[in-house]
Design an enzyme around this catalytic site. Structure first.
Site, PDB file in Angstrom:
ATOM      1  N   CYS A 258       0.818  -1.212   0.000  1.00  0.00           N
ATOM      2  CA  CYS A 258       0.000   0.000   0.000  1.00  0.00           C
ATOM      3  C   CYS A 258       0.857   1.268   0.000  1.00  0.00           C
ATOM      4  O   CYS A 258       0.380   2.331  -0.398  1.00  0.00           O
ATOM      5  CB  CYS A 258      -0.987  -0.004   1.162  1.00  0.00           C
ATOM      6  SG  CYS A 258      -0.246  -0.290   2.770  1.00  0.00           S
ATOM      7  N   HIS A 259       2.121   1.150   0.383  1.00  0.00           N
ATOM      8  CA  HIS A 259       3.013   2.315   0.331  1.00  0.00           C
ATOM      9  C   HIS A 259       3.291   2.753  -1.111  1.00  0.00           C
ATOM     10  O   HIS A 259       3.744   3.866  -1.336  1.00  0.00           O
ATOM     11  CB  HIS A 259       4.334   2.026   1.063  1.00  0.00           C
ATOM     12  CG  HIS A 259       5.128   0.900   0.474  1.00  0.00           C
ATOM     13  ND1 HIS A 259       4.857  -0.429   0.762  1.00  0.00           N
ATOM     14  CD2 HIS A 259       6.172   0.898  -0.390  1.00  0.00           C
ATOM     15  CE1 HIS A 259       5.709  -1.200   0.109  1.00  0.00           C
ATOM     16  NE2 HIS A 259       6.517  -0.418  -0.609  1.00  0.00           N
TER      17      HIS A 259
END
Length: 175
Positions: A136-137
């Site tokens: 998700c980064h």
């Protein structure tokens, strides 16, 4: 109840904990300790009776990733903590956004075919139970980095994107 084994890896961002079931990595967390482990066990409706060897591949791959030696996780992922919507969006992210690359919230909304507006994709990212492995980064805003709920927030996101070569290192950056 499912058995869970834990793997904790010291990293420049603090300890990263992985909860591993016989099906794969079901959760990761920035931080370790009794409370973190108990929360993971509660979410998984599990017991911590898993064979410690079960978690060894996850530990090894997380350590290699944070050392800059791994660009693609191969450990199995256990998607059980995700709703069908989370699974669709995070599964699309996991399958399509490689190490060192990013996508925007809007692009992920479109490619996942989830019907979720771009502004809501951030909520899906913030609820990701398997950060780092399900990256998700790597989801950014159209006009900057956007937010991050793991570790120290945006500073951790910036560090991960620097590790992956997407952002240039600052003078004080170290592995």
């Amino acid at each position: 109840m499912v058995d869970v084994a834990f793997a904790s890896v010291p990293t420049p961002l603090g300890d990263v904990l992985a909860a591993v079931t016989p099906d794969g990595v079901a959760a990761t967390s920035f931080g370790d300790g009794e409370r973190v482990r108990a929360k993971m066990l509660g979410r998984l409706a599990a017991t911590a009776a898993g064979d410690p060897a079960l978690a060894s591949p996850a530990r090894d791959e997380l350590a290699a990733y944070f050392a800059g030696r791994l660009t693609r996780f191969t450990v199995p992922v256990d998607w059980r903590l995700m709703s069908p919507l989370q699974r669709r969006v995070l599964g699309t992210l996991y399958e399509t956004v490689a190490y060192g690359r990013v996508t925007t919230y809007g692009e992920l909304a479109e490619t996942s075919g989830s019907g979720v507006p771009a502004r809501a994709i951030g909520s899906v990212m913030g609820s990701n139970p398997i950060p780092i492995i399900v990256p998700c980064h790597r989801v950014v805003a159209g006009n900057g980095l956007g937010g991050f709920s793991g570790g120290d927030g945006v500073d951790s996101k910036r560090w991960l994107l620097t590790l992956e070569g997407y952002l240039p290192p600052t003078l004080d950056w170290e592995l």
